[in-house]
Design a protein around this motif. Structure first.
Motif, PDB file in Angstrom:
ATOM      1  N   GLY A   1       0.793  -1.225   0.000  1.00 44.56           N
ATOM      2  CA  GLY A   1       0.000   0.000   0.000  1.00 44.56           C
ATOM      3  C   GLY A   1       0.822   1.270   0.000  1.00 44.56           C
ATOM      4  O   GLY A   1       0.467   2.255  -0.647  1.00 44.56           O
ATOM      5  N   GLU A   2       1.938   1.253   0.708  1.00 43.08           N
ATOM      6  CA  GLU A   2       2.739   2.467   0.844  1.00 43.08           C
ATOM      7  C   GLU A   2       3.790   2.635  -0.240  1.00 43.08           C
ATOM      8  O   GLU A   2       3.917   3.706  -0.830  1.00 43.08           O
ATOM      9  CB  GLU A   2       3.482   2.456   2.189  1.00 43.08           C
ATOM     10  N   GLU A   3       4.574   1.615  -0.465  1.00 43.89           N
ATOM     11  CA  GLU A   3       5.789   1.770  -1.269  1.00 43.89           C
ATOM     12  C   GLU A   3       5.582   2.226  -2.708  1.00 43.89           C
ATOM     13  O   GLU A   3       6.369   3.033  -3.201  1.00 43.89           O
ATOM     14  CB  GLU A   3       6.618   0.482  -1.222  1.00 43.89           C
ATOM     15  N   PRO A   4       4.544   1.751  -3.413  1.00 37.20           N
ATOM     16  CA  PRO A   4       4.376   2.270  -4.781  1.00 37.20           C
ATOM     17  C   PRO A   4       4.128   3.778  -4.805  1.00 37.20           C
ATOM     18  O   PRO A   4       4.473   4.442  -5.779  1.00 37.20           O
ATOM     19  CB  PRO A   4       3.154   1.517  -5.307  1.00 37.20           C
ATOM     20  N   GLY A   5       3.558   4.302  -3.753  1.00 39.98           N
ATOM     21  CA  GLY A   5       3.334   5.744  -3.692  1.00 39.98           C
ATOM     22  C   GLY A   5       4.581   6.511  -3.296  1.00 39.98           C
ATOM     23  O   GLY A   5       5.024   7.414  -3.999  1.00 39.98           O
ATOM     24  N   TRP A   6       5.164   6.135  -2.148  1.00 35.34           N
ATOM     25  CA  TRP A   6       6.326   6.870  -1.639  1.00 35.34           C
ATOM     26  C   TRP A   6       7.536   6.680  -2.538  1.00 35.34           C
ATOM     27  O   TRP A   6       8.166   7.649  -2.954  1.00 35.34           O
ATOM     28  CB  TRP A   6       6.682   6.430  -0.217  1.00 35.34           C
ATOM     29  N   ARG A   7       7.897   5.414  -2.810  1.00 35.21           N
ATOM     30  CA  ARG A   7       9.119   5.157  -3.580  1.00 35.21           C
ATOM     31  C   ARG A   7       8.871   5.037  -5.072  1.00 35.21           C
ATOM     32  O   ARG A   7       9.788   5.208  -5.868  1.00 35.21           O
ATOM     33  CB  ARG A   7       9.799   3.887  -3.075  1.00 35.21           C
ATOM     34  N   GLY A   8       7.632   4.724  -5.460  1.00 38.10           N
ATOM     35  CA  GLY A   8       7.352   4.567  -6.874  1.00 38.10           C
ATOM     36  C   GLY A   8       6.920   5.851  -7.561  1.00 38.10           C
ATOM     37  O   GLY A   8       7.077   5.992  -8.765  1.00 38.10           O
ATOM     38  N   TYR A   9       6.355   6.786  -6.797  1.00 36.34           N
ATOM     39  CA  TYR A   9       5.918   8.044  -7.409  1.00 36.34           C
ATOM     40  C   TYR A   9       6.664   9.245  -6.810  1.00 36.34           C
ATOM     41  O   TYR A   9       7.364   9.963  -7.518  1.00 36.34           O
ATOM     42  CB  TYR A   9       4.401   8.247  -7.256  1.00 36.34           C
ATOM     43  N   ALA A  10       6.506   9.471  -5.515  1.00 31.95           N
ATOM     44  CA  ALA A  10       7.031  10.702  -4.910  1.00 31.95           C
ATOM     45  C   ALA A  10       8.553  10.784  -4.962  1.00 31.95           C
ATOM     46  O   ALA A  10       9.111  11.829  -5.319  1.00 31.95           O
ATOM     47  CB  ALA A  10       6.549  10.828  -3.463  1.00 31.95           C
ATOM     48  N   LEU A  11       9.238   9.709  -4.608  1.00 34.19           N
ATOM     49  CA  LEU A  11      10.700   9.766  -4.587  1.00 34.19           C
ATOM     50  C   LEU A  11      11.314  10.018  -5.966  1.00 34.19           C
ATOM     51  O   LEU A  11      12.206  10.866  -6.082  1.00 34.19           O
ATOM     52  CB  LEU A  11      11.272   8.489  -3.951  1.00 34.19           C
ATOM     53  N   PRO A  12      10.859   9.358  -7.034  1.00 34.13           N
ATOM     54  CA  PRO A  12      11.426   9.687  -8.345  1.00 34.13           C
ATOM     55  C   PRO A  12      11.193  11.149  -8.768  1.00 34.13           C
ATOM     56  O   PRO A  12      12.069  11.769  -9.364  1.00 34.13           O
ATOM     57  CB  PRO A  12      10.716   8.723  -9.305  1.00 34.13           C
ATOM     58  N   VAL A  13      10.031  11.696  -8.423  1.00 37.48           N
ATOM     59  CA  VAL A  13       9.774  13.101  -8.755  1.00 37.48           C
ATOM     60  C   VAL A  13      10.735  13.998  -7.984  1.00 37.48           C
ATOM     61  O   VAL A  13      11.346  14.915  -8.552  1.00 37.48           O
ATOM     62  CB  VAL A  13       8.304  13.485  -8.453  1.00 37.48           C
ATOM     63  N   LEU A  14      10.898  13.715  -6.703  1.00 38.58           N
ATOM     64  CA  LEU A  14      11.822  14.512  -5.887  1.00 38.58           C
ATOM     65  C   LEU A  14      13.269  14.315  -6.333  1.00 38.58           C
ATOM     66  O   LEU A  14      14.059  15.270  -6.344  1.00 38.58           O
ATOM     67  CB  LEU A  14      11.661  14.153  -4.406  1.00 38.58           C
ATOM     68  N   ARG A  15      13.637  13.093  -6.703  1.00 37.31           N
ATOM     69  CA  ARG A  15      15.010  12.821  -7.147  1.00 37.31           C
ATOM     70  C   ARG A  15      15.350  13.595  -8.415  1.00 37.31           C
ATOM     71  O   ARG A  15      16.477  14.049  -8.586  1.00 37.31           O
ATOM     72  CB  ARG A  15      15.210  11.332  -7.408  1.00 37.31           C
ATOM     73  N   SER A  16      14.373  13.748  -9.295  1.00 36.77           N
ATOM     74  CA  SER A  16      14.646  14.491 -10.537  1.00 36.77           C
ATOM     75  C   SER A  16      14.922  15.965 -10.251  1.00 36.77           C
ATOM     76  O   SER A  16      15.578  16.635 -11.035  1.00 36.77           O
ATOM     77  CB  SER A  16      13.475  14.353 -11.509  1.00 36.77           C
ATOM     78  N   ARG A  17      14.451  16.453  -9.123  1.00 37.25           N
ATOM     79  CA  ARG A  17      14.652  17.863  -8.774  1.00 37.25           C
ATOM     80  C   ARG A  17      15.853  18.084  -7.853  1.00 37.25           C
ATOM     81  O   ARG A  17      16.532  19.096  -7.950  1.00 37.25           O
ATOM     82  CB  ARG A  17      13.409  18.414  -8.071  1.00 37.25           C
ATOM     83  N   PHE A  18      16.058  17.151  -6.912  1.00 34.72           N
ATOM     84  CA  PHE A  18      17.033  17.393  -5.841  1.00 34.72           C
ATOM     85  C   PHE A  18      18.178  16.393  -5.754  1.00 34.72           C
ATOM     86  O   PHE A  18      19.085  16.590  -4.959  1.00 34.72           O
ATOM     87  CB  PHE A  18      16.331  17.409  -4.480  1.00 34.72           C
ATOM     88  N   GLY A  19      18.121  15.280  -6.477  1.00 31.42           N
ATOM     89  CA  GLY A  19      19.122  14.226  -6.320  1.00 31.42           C
ATOM     90  C   GLY A  19      18.695  13.249  -5.236  1.00 31.42           C
ATOM     91  O   GLY A  19      17.753  13.501  -4.489  1.00 31.42           O
ATOM     92  N   PRO A  20      19.402  12.119  -5.109  1.00 37.68           N
ATOM     93  CA  PRO A  20      18.939  11.056  -4.228  1.00 37.68           C
ATOM     94  C   PRO A  20      18.912  11.402  -2.735  1.00 37.68           C
ATOM     95  O   PRO A  20      17.928  11.134  -2.055  1.00 37.68           O
ATOM     96  CB  PRO A  20      19.891   9.898  -4.491  1.00 37.68           C
ATOM     97  N   LEU A  21      19.974  11.996  -2.216  1.00 35.52           N
ATOM     98  CA  LEU A  21      20.030  12.267  -0.780  1.00 35.52           C
ATOM     99  C   LEU A  21      19.026  13.324  -0.358  1.00 35.52           C
ATOM    100  O   LEU A  21      18.239  13.115   0.569  1.00 35.52           O
ATOM    101  CB  LEU A  21      21.446  12.687  -0.362  1.00 35.52           C
TER     102      LEU A  21
END
Length: 180
Positions: A139-159
């Motif tokens: 329930g959680e991971e596809p949202g947090w790591r599958g959607y939100a994290l890639p969007v944030l990574r494209s803007r800010f980098g992984p860390l």
């Protein structure tokens, strides 16, 4: 609302993840704390865990269409981890527990079988492993790591993306933490 989703997809994702989850968990929290006299089945908490996944699907539907939803769903079965690391991830919590018990001299509690019998007999193992682990993860991971994290990574980098996501993830769990 559709315009807002398209214009602010990441903000929309966070708002919807909170809305979908907290619409279930806040009434449960109020009932557990005795503020309201409702009886809600505990299995609803597992349904509440799907808030981030549902939010990601909603935002992707309105912003990128079916192809993006399909990519997200396919990512659920795209295992890029060798079997050894998967086994480590599954077994390491048990190794840490056994080591901690051994260091405190409490291994007799674990070895005696009383703890195991009580956990299995009460159905807590099913609740812990299936409802707490598998369903919450799905329930959680596809949202947090599958959607939100890639969007944030494209803007800010992984860390920085991980550090930016962490407070949203933490605060999203607040009703669940307060129910305990």
């Amino acid at each position: 609302m559709q315009t807002f989703l398209i214009r602010y997809p990441l903000l929309s994702y966070f708002l919807l993840a909170y809305l979908y989850t907290w619409a279930i968990e806040v009434p449960m929290l109020l009932a557990v704390r005795g503020y309201v006299d409702w009886h809600m089945p505990p299995v609803l908490e597992a349904l509440a865990a799907f808030g981030p996944f549902a939010a990601a699907l909603t935002v992707l539907h309105f912003t990128q269409g079916r192809a993006a939803i399909r990519r997200l769903l396919l990512s659920l079965i795209d295992w890029r981890v060798p079997a050894g690391w998967l086994a480590f991830a599954v077994l390491s919590p048990f190794a840490v527990l056994f080591t901690a018990l051994a260091m405190t001299g409490e291994t007799s509690v674990l070895i005696s079988g009383d703890l195991s019998r009580n956990i299995v007999a009460s159905g807590k193992m099913f609740e812990l492993v299936v409802l707490g682990g598998i369903l919450r993860g799905i329930g959680e991971e596809p949202g947090w790591r599958g959607y939100a994290l890639p969007v944030l990574r494209s803007r800010f980098g992984p860390l920085l993306a991980t550090l930016a996501l962490w407070p949203f993830w933490l605060f999203w769990h607040l009703p669940s933490f307060l129910m305990r």
